[in-house]
Design a protein around this motif. Structure first.
Motif, short mmCIF file in Angstrom:
data_model
loop_
_atom_site.label_atom_id
_atom_site.label_comp_id
_atom_site.label_asym_id
_atom_site.label_seq_id
_atom_site.Cartn_x
_atom_site.Cartn_y
_atom_site.Cartn_z
N LYS A 1 -9.09 -5.18 7.48
CA LYS A 1 -9.10 -6.06 6.31
C LYS A 1 -8.82 -7.51 6.71
CE LYS A 1 -8.26 -2.68 2.71
NZ LYS A 1 -9.54 -2.91 2.08
N HIS B 1 -5.49 5.66 -2.12
CA HIS B 1 -5.19 6.58 -1.01
C HIS B 1 -3.76 7.14 -1.12
CE1 HIS B 1 -8.49 4.03 0.43
NE2 HIS B 1 -8.90 5.14 1.00
N ALA C 1 0.84 -1.20 0.00
CA ALA C 1 0.00 0.00 0.00
C ALA C 1 0.87 1.26 0.00
CB ALA C 1 -0.94 0.00 1.20
N VAL D 1 -6.52 -0.04 9.29
CA VAL D 1 -7.09 -0.51 8.02
C VAL D 1 -6.67 -1.96 7.79
CG1 VAL D 1 -7.07 -0.20 5.51
CG2 VAL D 1 -7.10 1.80 7.02
N ASP E 1 -4.15 -2.01 -4.36
CA ASP E 1 -5.44 -1.34 -4.59
C ASP E 1 -5.64 -0.21 -3.58
OD1 ASP E 1 -6.03 -3.11 -6.66
OD2 ASP E 1 -7.39 -4.35 -5.45
N TYR E 2 -5.37 -0.49 -2.33
CA TYR E 2 -5.56 0.52 -1.28
C TYR E 2 -4.58 1.69 -1.49
CZ TYR E 2 -6.67 2.70 3.10
OH TYR E 2 -7.10 3.61 4.05
N LEU F 1 -1.63 3.04 8.75
CA LEU F 1 -2.42 2.03 8.03
C LEU F 1 -2.81 0.82 8.89
CD1 LEU F 1 -0.99 1.42 4.46
CD2 LEU F 1 -3.27 2.08 5.11
#
Length: 149
Positions: A137, A114, A69, A133, A109-110, A130
């Motif tokens: 997930k 972001h 990420a 998050v 993707d994240y 993060l």
């Protein structure tokens, strides 16, 4: 696990830094991007070890998500993906590598969605931000492990 498997894992683990550096420079991010890749990798490894401890598979899943990420946000998805592929190349743990590829994609993707917020501050600070998050997930089974959790 046999002695040969342990030897292969040790060799794979001991070549992480040169593999990451080479993959980053081959992805075209230059020396500063390669340093970024190493810093993000180090921060993800440390943070995941703290926040994943005690739950089988969670440390590895968090590490791959956090790493990809922040890396995606800072050097771009294509370069982050190339580095992830290079990291898995030659891994003796095929099943684990398939899981890592999944968790890397969730992180990419994240990170792409972001990028502005994850590009702010130090790599360690971005990775740490993060964690909630990543845990969310994991709890929602978006990040996976060999066995269901």
């Amino acid at each position: 696990m046999g002695l040969r498997d342990l030897g292969q894992q040790a060799i794979h683990a001991s070549t992480v830094v040169p593999r990451l550096w080479t993959a980053a420079t081959r992805a075209g991010v230059g020396p500063s991007g390669a340093v970024t890749a190493l810093l993000v990798s180090q921060a993800a490894l440390r943070t995941a070890a703290v926040h994943g401890a005690g739950v089988p598979g969670r440390t590895n899943a968090l590490r791959h998500f956090l790493w990809q990420a922040v890396l995606t946000a800072r050097i771009g998805r294509e370069a982050a993906a190339a580095i992830a592929v290079a990291q898995e190349a030659g891994s003796p743990a095929v099943k684990d590598s398939r899981i890592d590829v999944h968790n890397n994609a969730v992180g990419q993707d994240y990170g792409a969605a972001h990028a502005a917020e994850l590009a702010q501050g130090s790599a360690a600070a971005a990775v740490e931000r993060l964690v909630p998050v990543a845990i969310e997930k994991w709890d929602a089974d978006e990040l996976i492990w060999i066995r269901p959790h």
